[in-house]
Design a protein around this motif. Structure first.
Motif, PDB file in Angstrom:
ATOM      1  N   UNK A 223       1.024  -1.494   0.111  1.00 59.30           N
ATOM      2  CA  UNK A 223      -0.009  -0.074  -0.203  1.00 59.30           C
ATOM      3  C   UNK A 223       0.905   1.080  -0.105  1.00 59.30           C
ATOM      4  N   UNK A 224       0.509   2.423  -0.499  1.00 63.34           N
ATOM      5  CA  UNK A 224       1.372   3.572  -0.722  1.00 63.34           C
ATOM      6  C   UNK A 224       1.754   4.063   0.806  1.00 63.34           C
ATOM      7  N   UNK A 225       1.293   3.832   1.680  1.00 66.75           N
ATOM      8  CA  UNK A 225       1.473   4.054   2.970  1.00 66.75           C
ATOM      9  C   UNK A 225       2.682   3.390   3.685  1.00 66.75           C
ATOM     10  N   UNK A 226       2.842   2.132   3.070  1.00 68.50           N
ATOM     11  CA  UNK A 226       3.816   1.153   3.227  1.00 68.50           C
ATOM     12  C   UNK A 226       3.467   0.356   4.738  1.00 68.50           C
ATOM     13  N   UNK A 227       2.367   0.614   5.250  1.00 72.16           N
ATOM     14  CA  UNK A 227       2.058  -0.060   6.375  1.00 72.16           C
ATOM     15  C   UNK A 227       1.363  -1.509   6.141  1.00 72.16           C
ATOM     16  N   UNK A 228       0.865  -1.667   4.901  1.00 69.09           N
ATOM     17  CA  UNK A 228       0.198  -2.844   4.599  1.00 69.09           C
ATOM     18  C   UNK A 228       0.689  -3.477   3.467  1.00 69.09           C
ATOM     19  N   UNK A 229       0.672  -4.863   3.164  1.00 72.74           N
ATOM     20  CA  UNK A 229       0.864  -5.501   1.871  1.00 72.74           C
ATOM     21  C   UNK A 229      -0.228  -6.225   1.392  1.00 72.74           C
ATOM     22  N   UNK A 241      -1.881  -7.741   4.717  1.00 73.37           N
ATOM     23  CA  UNK A 241      -1.028  -8.113   5.882  1.00 73.37           C
ATOM     24  C   UNK A 241      -0.529  -6.801   6.431  1.00 73.37           C
ATOM     25  N   UNK A 242      -0.460  -6.649   7.782  1.00 79.23           N
ATOM     26  CA  UNK A 242       0.155  -5.635   8.575  1.00 79.23           C
ATOM     27  C   UNK A 242       1.761  -5.828   8.541  1.00 79.23           C
ATOM     28  N   UNK A 249      -4.809  -9.181   8.170  1.00 77.11           N
ATOM     29  CA  UNK A 249      -5.709  -8.452   8.620  1.00 77.11           C
ATOM     30  C   UNK A 249      -6.932  -8.636   8.164  1.00 77.11           C
ATOM     31  N   UNK A 250      -7.110  -8.739   6.815  1.00 73.57           N
ATOM     32  CA  UNK A 250      -8.483  -9.067   5.946  1.00 73.57           C
ATOM     33  C   UNK A 250      -8.064 -10.276   5.029  1.00 73.57           C
TER      34      UNK A 250
END
Length: 434
Positions: A223-229, A241-242, A249-250
């Motif tokens: 994700x652009x934030x880098x917090x999630x894959x 994924x976190x 997570x989902x």
């Protein structure tokens, strides 16, 4: 070095000296150049064991053995070979430009910012022992990373063409790779059912292994934030994924078959996925709910790509609709490539297919919107790279036989415009953009 080649070079220089001296002509070389040339010839004669010739040359040229320039002749000869190679490359570029002009492609002057790739390939990278499944440019440095069915990931310097490092850890084909926006983390996914995260700041050490998919993991993206894959799999699911914990997570479910690729828009709020079930699904990242299903392809949808933020609002004019004012948001359109050999352009706001590009003779394996917002790049199992004009809605350039076998993947470097392609021929090619 080939002895005959170096000897020939030496003889040529010597012959030139002899002719000039015998005709009592003034040499075009400066005194320093003559001195350097004599030193190079003397070094070659000494190191090659021509003792009598070296002694005679010292006497005639008035040069001492201590002045011999070590390896100078060999360096000059390799420079000649490099110049010869460069000359051949330039001749090929001229031939390509002549063909483009002859086909009517030179009528419209292109802006320098267009940065479209042109043959021949700048570098051909060899080393993988299996088909290349993915290529990705580092977002900051002059590195390109490749993954292969040989279960390895390789890192290269795309500017020099030099190989740098091999990452090992997966036990089966590495299907996809992706950097986060900072370039600090690299994610990879594999047919071994795992996802790995590598730390680019610490020599690409593997820091996490994520497990949860029940079949081949085919695609991965940060994700652009880098917090999630986000990952997609042959198990028909998409997982979020976190990154910090490695926890899933989902899990998004809806596709009926293998999910080939998953992508996310620049704003980080919309996910798109494509599948063997011949559909494309649009998902809300926050809720995980599917908001639309795009149906128009008649075969497996292999690849998808969101449009850049400043894409030309060509669709409205093409279809006779009012032109939208201002810059369109990133991800306003989506391109898809399929085994039905076509590329389709979709308006995300209406979920409608607004254009179909036909020209490839085999499966379309990767589509990329050019950052200029005016062109689309595609690669295919027909071994070609094609450039499409999104205003004219037609192919304006084709690299025929860009690879010796199917072209499986491609990536575009937006920071330093280059195109990278990977093929079933185990090769990676780097193409200059001008």
């Amino acid at each position: 070095l080939c002895f005959a080649s170096v000897c020939w070079c030496c003889v040529c220089f010597s012959f030139y000296l002899v002719v000039c001296l015998s005709r009592k002509r003034r040499m075009v070389l400066s005194n320093k150049q003559k001195k350097d040339l004599h030193a190079a010839i003397l070094d070659y004669l000494i190191t090659s064991g021509f003792e009598d010739a070296a002694a005679a040359f010292q006497r005639e040229a008035g040069i001492d053995a201590s002045e011999a320039a070590a390896g100078a002749m060999e360096k000059k000869w390799t420079s000649i070979l490099r110049l010869q190679k460069k000359n051949l490359e330039l001749e090929e570029k001229v031939r390509q430009l002549e063909l483009e002009v002859a086909s009517g492609g030179g009528g419209k002057k292109k802006e320098a910012s267009d940065g479209l790739p042109r043959p021949p390939a700048r570098h051909t990278l060899t080393g993988h022992r299996g088909p290349v499944n993915a290529v990705r440019f580092h977002p900051i440095f002059s590195q390109v990373v490749t993954s292969s069915e040989d279960a390895t990931i390789r890192i290269w310097d795309f500017d020099s063409g030099d190989f740098e490092k091999t990452l090992r850890g997966h036990t089966n084909s590495v299907q996809d790779i992706c950097f986060d926006s900072t370039g600090n983390l690299l994610a990879s996914c594999s047919a071994d059912l795992s996802i790995k995260i590598w730390n680019a700041q610490s020599n690409y050490d593997c820091t996490k292994t994520l497990k949860g998919h029940e079949h081949n993991v085919s695609s991965v993206i940060f994700a652009p934030s880098g917090d999630y894959l986000i990952s997609s799999s042959r198990d028909k699911t998409i997982k979020i994924w976190e990154v910090s914990t490695g926890y899933c997570t989902k899990t998004l479910e809806g596709h009926d078959e293998w999910v080939r690729q998953v992508i996310i828009n620049d704003e980080g709020n919309t996910i798109a996925s494509c599948s063997n079930d011949q559909t494309i699904r649009i998902w809300n990242f926050a809720t995980g709910l599917c908001g639309a299903v795009l149906r128009d392809h008649s075969h497996v949808v292999e690849c998808i790509a969101f449009s850049p933020a400043h894409i030309e609002p060509f669709i409205e004019e093409e279809k006779g609709r009012p032109k939208r004012k201002g810059t369109l948001p990133g991800g306003a359109f989506l391109a898809s490539g399929s085994r039905d050999k076509s590329i389709k352009i979709w308006d995300i706001s209406t979920s409608q297919c607004v254009a179909t590009l036909v020209g490839h003779d085999n499966w379309v394996r990767s589509v990329i919107f050019h950052p200029n917002g005016k062109h689309l790049l595609s690669v295919s199992d027909d071994k070609t790279v094609r450039i499409w004009d999104l205003t004219l809605m037609r192919c304006i350039k084709t690299f025929t036989d860009a690879h010796d076998h199917f072209i499986a993947c491609a990536d575009f470097n937006r920071k330093d415009p280059h195109l990278a392609t990977g093929g079933v021929d185990n090769l990676v090619k780097i193409w200059n953009c001008r």
